[in-house]
Design a protein around this motif. Structure first.
Motif, mmCIF file in Angstrom:
data_model
loop_
_atom_site.group_PDB
_atom_site.id
_atom_site.type_symbol
_atom_site.label_atom_id
_atom_site.label_comp_id
_atom_site.label_asym_id
_atom_site.label_seq_id
_atom_site.Cartn_x
_atom_site.Cartn_y
_atom_site.Cartn_z
ATOM 1 N N LEU A 141 58.525 9.754 2.522
ATOM 2 C CA LEU A 141 57.344 10.607 2.341
ATOM 3 C C LEU A 141 57.333 11.753 3.340
ATOM 4 O O LEU A 141 56.888 12.863 3.028
ATOM 5 C CB LEU A 141 56.074 9.765 2.488
ATOM 6 N N ALA A 142 57.842 11.497 4.549
ATOM 7 C CA ALA A 142 57.858 12.539 5.581
ATOM 8 C C ALA A 142 58.853 13.652 5.265
ATOM 9 O O ALA A 142 58.735 14.756 5.814
ATOM 10 C CB ALA A 142 58.192 11.921 6.937
ATOM 11 N N THR A 143 59.825 13.390 4.390
ATOM 12 C CA THR A 143 60.793 14.435 4.033
ATOM 13 C C THR A 143 60.213 15.444 3.038
ATOM 14 O O THR A 143 60.767 16.530 2.869
ATOM 15 C CB THR A 143 62.066 13.819 3.419
ATOM 16 N N ILE A 144 59.102 15.088 2.378
ATOM 17 C CA ILE A 144 58.563 15.961 1.336
ATOM 18 C C ILE A 144 58.124 17.319 1.885
ATOM 19 O O ILE A 144 58.454 18.362 1.287
ATOM 20 C CB ILE A 144 57.408 15.259 0.594
ATOM 21 N N PRO A 145 57.382 17.383 3.003
ATOM 22 C CA PRO A 145 57.026 18.710 3.535
ATOM 23 C C PRO A 145 58.245 19.562 3.874
ATOM 24 O O PRO A 145 58.220 20.788 3.666
ATOM 25 C CB PRO A 145 56.211 18.374 4.796
ATOM 26 N N LEU A 146 59.301 18.936 4.397
ATOM 27 C CA LEU A 146 60.511 19.695 4.706
ATOM 28 C C LEU A 146 61.200 20.170 3.432
ATOM 29 O O LEU A 146 61.734 21.275 3.377
ATOM 30 C CB LEU A 146 61.484 18.830 5.523
#
Length: 236
Positions: A141-146
């Motif tokens: 989920l944390a990779t989505i903004p990147l």
């Protein structure tokens, strides 16, 4: 750092996948009585039902999405959508599935820790694998903004090239993701580690899910009674 990068993304995938397949086969052959999920469904059944359903729906969607998204050649979908469109679709659908999965997994972890009866029968690997899966979903989920900073699909194409080179045993796979952000690399390494530890945990029961398909094509079973048969009209 270059040596470590080459090992983690050029060699470690083969180690993890070799242990995944060979270890699963050996466990099935030698320890079939341990091939189970160790269900505790009689305790806190409602929380288990919600947590398990949300977790499995989310994780299965993510697994199939990753498998098809990483291994499908660009030519197989290029006529329908651009790489950027595919990435945006993966971000939205994967984000929803990831939230479902992590909510369900949080319920399962809470249930296992909060109930003394369940906790007393919890082994170290049971809680460890739940925490590892939770961290993996959180990293995903944390990779989505990147990913939102590269909506042209260029980063996604690098990951697909890496994955396709790994499964086709072509060299130079690790070179394609040298400049990838650290969080992506952590997500990939932890994912490979899950494959590595898979045969030693209750996760092996996943294979049984695929085995259910065999019931659709298996031959009929002939069941015969053990009672003695007597011709009609014959007195005892």
């Amino acid at each position: 750092m270059d040596v470590l990068h080459q090992f983690l993304f050029g060699i470690y995938p083969y180690i993890a996948l070799s242990v995944f397949f060979a270890g699963s086969l050996l466990r099935f052959d030698r320890e079939q009585y341990t091939w189970k999920s160790d269900s505790s469904q009689l305790l806190r059944a409602r929380e288990l039902r919600w947590g398990s359903n949300l977790f499995h729906i989310g994780v299965l969607f993510i697994f199939v999405g990753h498998l098809s998204g990483l291994l499908a050649p660009h030519s197989s979908y290029g006529w329908l959508m651009t790489a950027g469109t595919k990435q945006l679709l993966a971000m939205v659908s994967g984000g929803i599935a990831g939230v479902l999965g992590i909510v369900g997994l949080t319920l399962l972890i809470h249930r296992r820790i909060a109930d003394p009866r369940i906790w007393s029968n919890t082994r170290g690997w049971d809680i460890t694998i739940l925490v590892i899966l939770w961290l993996q979903l959180a990293l995903g989920l944390a990779t989505i903004p990147l990913s939102g900073q590269h909506l042209d699909g260029s980063m996604m194409l690098k990951f697909t090239e890496w994955a396709q080179r790994i499964v086709t045993f072509r060299g130079g796979a690790a070179d394609f993701i040298i400049g990838a952000p650290l969080i992506f690399k952590l997500h990939m390494v932890l994912g490979l580690t899950i494959f590595f530890i898979f045969p030693f945990t209750r996760l092996v029961h996943i294979w049984s899910g695929f085995g259910v398909v065999a019931y659709l094509v298996r031959p009929y079973q002939i069941v015969r009674t053990r009672r003695k048969w007597k011709p009609t009209g014959v007195q005892g």
